[in-house]
Design a protein around this motif. Structure first.
Motif, PDB file in Angstrom:
ATOM      1  N   THR A  54       0.644  -1.237  -0.033  1.00 44.45           N
ATOM      2  CA  THR A  54      -0.084   0.009  -0.172  1.00 44.45           C
ATOM      3  C   THR A  54       0.832   1.266   0.007  1.00 44.45           C
ATOM      4  O   THR A  54       0.467   2.244  -0.186  1.00 44.45           O
ATOM      5  CB  THR A  54      -0.872   0.019   1.322  1.00 44.45           C
ATOM      6  OG1 THR A  54      -0.161   0.328   2.353  1.00 44.45           O
ATOM      7  CG2 THR A  54      -1.956  -0.972   1.464  1.00 44.45           C
ATOM      8  N   VAL A  55       2.058   1.024   0.203  1.00 47.49           N
ATOM      9  CA  VAL A  55       2.864   2.260   0.529  1.00 47.49           C
ATOM     10  C   VAL A  55       2.955   3.462  -0.698  1.00 47.49           C
ATOM     11  O   VAL A  55       2.888   4.506  -0.519  1.00 47.49           O
ATOM     12  CB  VAL A  55       4.545   1.946   1.013  1.00 47.49           C
ATOM     13  CG1 VAL A  55       5.262   3.190   0.899  1.00 47.49           C
ATOM     14  CG2 VAL A  55       4.122   1.290   2.317  1.00 47.49           C
TER      15      VAL A  55
ATOM     16  N   PHE B 236      11.226  -3.924   1.845  1.00 53.84           N
ATOM     17  CA  PHE B 236      11.728  -3.014   0.644  1.00 53.84           C
ATOM     18  C   PHE B 236      13.012  -3.712   0.066  1.00 53.84           C
ATOM     19  O   PHE B 236      12.954  -4.705  -0.141  1.00 53.84           O
ATOM     20  CB  PHE B 236      11.398  -1.668   0.830  1.00 53.84           C
ATOM     21  CG  PHE B 236      10.115  -1.031   1.359  1.00 53.84           C
ATOM     22  CD1 PHE B 236       9.289  -0.857   0.380  1.00 53.84           C
ATOM     23  CD2 PHE B 236       9.680  -1.382   2.619  1.00 53.84           C
ATOM     24  CE1 PHE B 236       7.933  -0.250   0.517  1.00 53.84           C
ATOM     25  CE2 PHE B 236       8.237  -0.894   2.809  1.00 53.84           C
ATOM     26  CZ  PHE B 236       7.445  -0.395   1.690  1.00 53.84           C
ATOM     27  N   ALA B 237      13.658  -2.611  -0.095  1.00 52.23           N
ATOM     28  CA  ALA B 237      14.983  -2.912  -1.024  1.00 52.23           C
ATOM     29  C   ALA B 237      15.761  -4.031  -0.304  1.00 52.23           C
ATOM     30  O   ALA B 237      16.662  -4.475  -0.800  1.00 52.23           O
ATOM     31  CB  ALA B 237      15.759  -1.882  -1.333  1.00 52.23           C
ATOM     32  N   GLU B 238      15.825  -3.960   1.009  1.00 51.72           N
ATOM     33  CA  GLU B 238      16.630  -4.735   1.835  1.00 51.72           C
ATOM     34  C   GLU B 238      16.179  -6.281   1.727  1.00 51.72           C
ATOM     35  O   GLU B 238      16.478  -7.338   2.263  1.00 51.72           O
ATOM     36  CB  GLU B 238      16.536  -4.032   3.307  1.00 51.72           C
ATOM     37  CG  GLU B 238      15.392  -4.797   4.310  1.00 51.72           C
ATOM     38  CD  GLU B 238      14.274  -4.171   4.041  1.00 51.72           C
ATOM     39  OE1 GLU B 238      14.040  -3.385   3.084  1.00 51.72           O
ATOM     40  OE2 GLU B 238      13.212  -4.557   4.869  1.00 51.72           O
ATOM     41  N   ALA B 239      14.755  -6.680   1.185  1.00 53.62           N
ATOM     42  CA  ALA B 239      14.147  -7.709   1.329  1.00 53.62           C
ATOM     43  C   ALA B 239      14.349  -8.496   0.038  1.00 53.62           C
ATOM     44  O   ALA B 239      15.151  -9.369  -0.091  1.00 53.62           O
ATOM     45  CB  ALA B 239      12.767  -7.732   1.647  1.00 53.62           C
TER      46      ALA B 239
ATOM     47  N   ARG C   6      11.993  -4.385  -3.723  1.00 49.75           N
ATOM     48  CA  ARG C   6      12.848  -3.375  -4.536  1.00 49.75           C
ATOM     49  C   ARG C   6      11.927  -2.564  -5.589  1.00 49.75           C
ATOM     50  O   ARG C   6      12.060  -1.322  -5.764  1.00 49.75           O
ATOM     51  CB  ARG C   6      14.112  -3.974  -5.496  1.00 49.75           C
ATOM     52  CG  ARG C   6      14.949  -4.404  -4.422  1.00 49.75           C
ATOM     53  CD  ARG C   6      16.512  -4.787  -5.209  1.00 49.75           C
ATOM     54  NE  ARG C   6      16.412  -6.195  -5.545  1.00 49.75           N
ATOM     55  CZ  ARG C   6      16.483  -7.091  -4.790  1.00 49.75           C
ATOM     56  NH1 ARG C   6      16.764  -7.078  -3.520  1.00 49.75           N
ATOM     57  NH2 ARG C   6      16.316  -8.672  -5.494  1.00 49.75           N
ATOM     58  N   GLU C   7      11.027  -3.410  -5.908  1.00 50.98           N
ATOM     59  CA  GLU C   7      10.021  -2.613  -6.847  1.00 50.98           C
ATOM     60  C   GLU C   7       9.277  -1.711  -6.400  1.00 50.98           C
ATOM     61  O   GLU C   7       8.978  -0.631  -6.821  1.00 50.98           O
ATOM     62  CB  GLU C   7       8.994  -3.721  -7.512  1.00 50.98           C
ATOM     63  CG  GLU C   7       9.545  -4.493  -8.682  1.00 50.98           C
ATOM     64  CD  GLU C   7       8.707  -5.732  -9.280  1.00 50.98           C
ATOM     65  OE1 GLU C   7       8.992  -6.697  -9.746  1.00 50.98           O
ATOM     66  OE2 GLU C   7       7.298  -5.669  -9.158  1.00 50.98           O
ATOM     67  N   LEU C   8       8.922  -2.029  -5.122  1.00 50.54           N
ATOM     68  CA  LEU C   8       7.634  -1.255  -4.287  1.00 50.54           C
ATOM     69  C   LEU C   8       8.626   0.242  -4.097  1.00 50.54           C
ATOM     70  O   LEU C   8       8.127   1.231  -3.892  1.00 50.54           O
ATOM     71  CB  LEU C   8       7.323  -1.978  -2.973  1.00 50.54           C
ATOM     72  CG  LEU C   8       6.349  -2.820  -3.559  1.00 50.54           C
ATOM     73  CD1 LEU C   8       6.088  -3.978  -2.226  1.00 50.54           C
ATOM     74  CD2 LEU C   8       4.872  -2.241  -3.807  1.00 50.54           C
ATOM     75  N   GLN C   9       9.905  -0.177  -3.343  1.00 49.79           N
ATOM     76  CA  GLN C   9      10.729   1.085  -3.007  1.00 49.79           C
ATOM     77  C   GLN C   9      10.707   1.866  -4.154  1.00 49.79           C
ATOM     78  O   GLN C   9      10.606   3.155  -4.017  1.00 49.79           O
ATOM     79  CB  GLN C   9      12.039   0.682  -2.603  1.00 49.79           C
ATOM     80  CG  GLN C   9      12.893   1.971  -1.869  1.00 49.79           C
ATOM     81  CD  GLN C   9      13.962   1.369  -1.021  1.00 49.79           C
ATOM     82  OE1 GLN C   9      13.873   0.501  -0.193  1.00 49.79           O
ATOM     83  NE2 GLN C   9      15.143   1.802  -1.306  1.00 49.79           N
ATOM     84  N   THR C  10      10.839   1.559  -5.287  1.00 46.36           N
ATOM     85  CA  THR C  10      11.274   2.474  -6.664  1.00 46.36           C
ATOM     86  C   THR C  10       9.792   2.978  -6.843  1.00 46.36           C
ATOM     87  O   THR C  10       9.948   4.564  -6.978  1.00 46.36           O
ATOM     88  CB  THR C  10      11.678   1.503  -7.903  1.00 46.36           C
ATOM     89  OG1 THR C  10      12.863   1.123  -7.740  1.00 46.36           O
ATOM     90  CG2 THR C  10      11.828   2.502  -9.033  1.00 46.36           C
ATOM     91  N   ALA C  11       8.641   2.379  -6.738  1.00 47.46           N
ATOM     92  CA  ALA C  11       7.466   2.933  -7.081  1.00 47.46           C
ATOM     93  C   ALA C  11       7.148   4.022  -6.038  1.00 47.46           C
ATOM     94  O   ALA C  11       6.484   4.840  -6.403  1.00 47.46           O
ATOM     95  CB  ALA C  11       6.281   1.670  -6.928  1.00 47.46           C
TER      96      ALA C  11
END
Lengths: 465, 465
Positions: free
Chosen positions: A82-83, A105-108, A113-118
């Motif tokens: 949802t972030v 996020f990117a650590e997982a 990583r996709e979600l962090q970019t989004a």
């Protein structure tokens, strides 16, 4: 956004919105709203939750857009999927500073990583700056603000902490020794080391910065910001990922490159930073810099009750590139007159035979004063006893060490031993300028690092030729 | 005299004579007779003083020759000029073991060196063995005997201490971490490191020997004795005088040669001794050896609540020549099933996401058990929280760490952080097998030294080819 505005939004917002705060409150609930209340935050607090009307006695609205007031900072703790959407809705509501606390996020994994970019794309669209994800956020004891779901003690210690892990907030006593202002950058997806070093540079409430870095992004900006801070106050830094295995894990944990360690090391040193190899050194130095006057050279005098301790210190001084001060005859004359004639005196200055004849307090007071007055001495390491009360009356020296240290502008560290050493340390902790150190060797380490910092600063502040 | 007889005379005499004991007794008097009484010594105590009839409620005779009973050990604390004569009068009275406590001998001035020689001549004439001068003598908590004028707490910790300075007696908590049997050799004019190592070798009440040496006399005998001890129990050693300045001072302080440090180092290592560079390492290792099962290899698993802490540990493991264990799929399967799907798991094993979903105690218990059961793991470093009581209920893990560690024959060390870390450490101190360590890095150091000792012992006990 200016540096000061960014700092204000993140560390002392006039209004904060928590999105995804737990329903429960009270002991054990790990609800950040409880922590804010306990610290006496006097800004406005808004809560967003889709399913409840009240949390911790405060009204709750279902969506960010329903908040009918300006919000400086939003803290998002909703499930990772949802972030990006939540960040966008913050942007639509005019919020420009956001902390994302959750992991995943990117650590997982690749999806993280996709979600962090989004999330970053959404932020960029609205001009939002993001701290995190994977963070406890900010603590600011001076202004009574924090975003941590772990309960923390509020303090106004003049120490700024920049870290990439919440362990430095929860374990601040063990790892840092105190924290007035703290920033956990987590994954450091946007707001980074350089940004927050700028925040610390101009903050006159701080006298030292403790820094924990796993990876360094924007290397040049980081080094320039660090140099700026170092010209005013010292930065003590733990940069992990020294070893290949550690570096690989650090790159994963924070999502950034850890860098070639030797290069990083040289750059940090050139910028005046004091890089330490473990967290005990970090704590020792932070405590020293907020307590002690500057160490203006490398010449150390030792006032000791034990010859063996003096020898250990000679080894430690050599290890840390300090030198035993050559005490002048003037500095030695009085102790010599109080010692048995057979006692050879030099530095380390063993006062045990003198005090067996003339009493601890008298001998300690005179000898420490004479040593501190010697122009060839830059700092002093003292050895003191902590004994049962009946013996401490005659063999205790903490009071005279405090009294004499206060009259001189040189650093004095004290190692205490004996069955009641903890009580002697506690006396030192709670009054005066002399700093208790956990071992003789660490006393030498502290003075050496302080001398290194002064040497760098005197060079760095000289105008270029 | 046999080794056992010498040890008995010095460390558990049936009768002791104090020559030159202070007139005063009670708190603050620093009278060794008070300390003996307080420890409940049940041998006979004789006092010699020329001017008084009673001290501390005991009768006093003017001369050693006036004692009408056999005396195992004499403790001489008279002015230095009188010492050679006193030793002779002990000899004439049939006493064969003497401790000389005062300063002012070979460590002091030319006259002191003459007096030390004269004292040894007198001793030789009567076949007397001498401990000291410049010593607190002996403490033996097991047999309730001590000769110290500084008050000391009696304990039966299975630690033998051999030192050349009383600072190790008075500061035993800070420097060693515990002491059941202690020998302060002072100037080491006669009874020396090799002698006392033989005493410790056969003493089954001891599980580790802590050694402090400034100078080493009878090098070959010392190394042979050390090898003998090391085959049964570890010797952790601080040899000071590493630096040229320290070595020079050590030679003066103890009156013996400090030796070329690199040579000493190699010899100590070959004899199985664990040489440490500072007293914190000494204390850490002593505490580890009396508490933990053996570390049979170099493969370490980490159970952590913080990714950043895990990275610090990878650096520390590399520094100390340990390796992160490659955890089997079996060891990881259960934690993986309790973690969010996005959580990548390996070693260090970060259980925070799993416990946020499933609770601390359940997750910690299962993951520690699985890791300890992994045949590729030789020892474990745990990270645990110490929080305010309300949070500790849900986030505390000390009880499960103790419970699981007790079921496995592998060493477990625990680093605690948080506002109430001291309480968590205290729980660990007072029950179970897991050992609290003051930092992550020192946890790694402890396991590394333990592994080194086991490796040496397995090689040393093999028959020669």
């Amino acid at each position: 956004m200016t540096i000061n505005r960014l700092k204000q939004l993140f560390t002392s917002p006039r209004s904060v919105a928590f999105i995804g705060v737990p329903r429960k409150s009270g002991p054990g609930a790990l609800n950040p709203v409880d922590n804010l209340n306990q610290w006496g935050y006097d800004g406005s607090v808004h809560l967003v939750h889709p399913h409840v009307q009240e949390i911790a006695g405060l009204p709750v609205v279902p969506k960010v857009g329903d908040i009918r007031a300006h919000v400086d900072l939003a803290v998002i703790s909703t499930p990772r999927e949802t972030v990006p959407k939540m960040v966008a809705s913050c942007g639509a509501a005019g919020i420009t500073a956001v902390i994302v606390t959750n992991q995943g996020f990117a650590e997982a994994d690749p999806r993280g990583r996709e979600l962090q970019t989004a999330m970053l794309d959404a932020a960029r669209q609205y001009g939002i700056r993001i701290m995190g994800p994977n963070t406890l956020g900010v603590i600011n004891g001076f202004d009574r603000f924090n975003t941590s779901f772990m309960p923390l003690r509020r303090e106004e210690t003049p120490v700024g902490v920049i870290c990439q892990s919440g362990v430095f907030f929860v374990g601040s006593t063990q790892l840092v020794g105190g924290m007035g202002l703290g920033v956990d950058l987590g994954n450091t997806s946007d707001v980074d080391l350089a940004d927050t070093l700028h925040w610390m540079a101009a903050d006159t409430r701080l006298r030292v910065v403790a820094l924990h870095a796993e990876g360094i992004s924007r290397g040049r900006a980081f080094i320039e910001a660090a140099r700026g801070v170092s010209q005013r106050i010292p930065i003590v830094a733990v940069k992990t990922g020294r070893s290949p295995a550690g570096a690989k894990a650090a790159a994963t944990h924070s999502g950034s490159m850890a860098g070639e360690d030797a290069v990083v090391d040289a750059a940090m040193r050139a910028a005046g930073m004091l890089r330490v190899t473990n967290t005990e050194e970090l704590r020792d130095l932070v405590r020293a810099f907020i307590r002690l006057p500057p160490m203006r050279g490398t010449r150390v005098a030792v006032v000791t009750l034990t010859g063996a301790g003096g020898i250990m210190l000679l080894d430690a001084l050599a290890r840390w590139d300090l030198e035993p001060a050559s005490l002048t005859e003037a500095a030695l004359a009085r102790v010599q007159s109080l010692s048995p004639t057979w006692m050879p005196l030099s530095n380390p200055l063993d006062i045990w035979p003198a005090l067996m004849k003339n009493g601890m307090k008298k001998v300690y007071k005179l000898s420490l004063a004479d040593v501190l007055s010697d122009p060839g001495v830059d700092g002093v390491i003292c050895v003191a006893l902590g004994l049962p009360p009946a013996e401490q009356v005659t063999l205790g020296a903490i009071d005279v060490i405090q009294e004499v240290s206060a009259k001189h502008d040189k650093p004095v560290v004290v190692w205490c031993y004996g069955s009641h050493a903890a009580e002697a340390v506690s006396l030192l902790e709670h009054g005066g300028r002399a700093l208790p150190v956990p071992s003789l060797e660490r006393g030498a380490f502290v003075l050496a690092a302080m001398a290194r910092y002064e040497r760098w600063r005197s060079t760095a502040s000289r105008p270029a030729a």
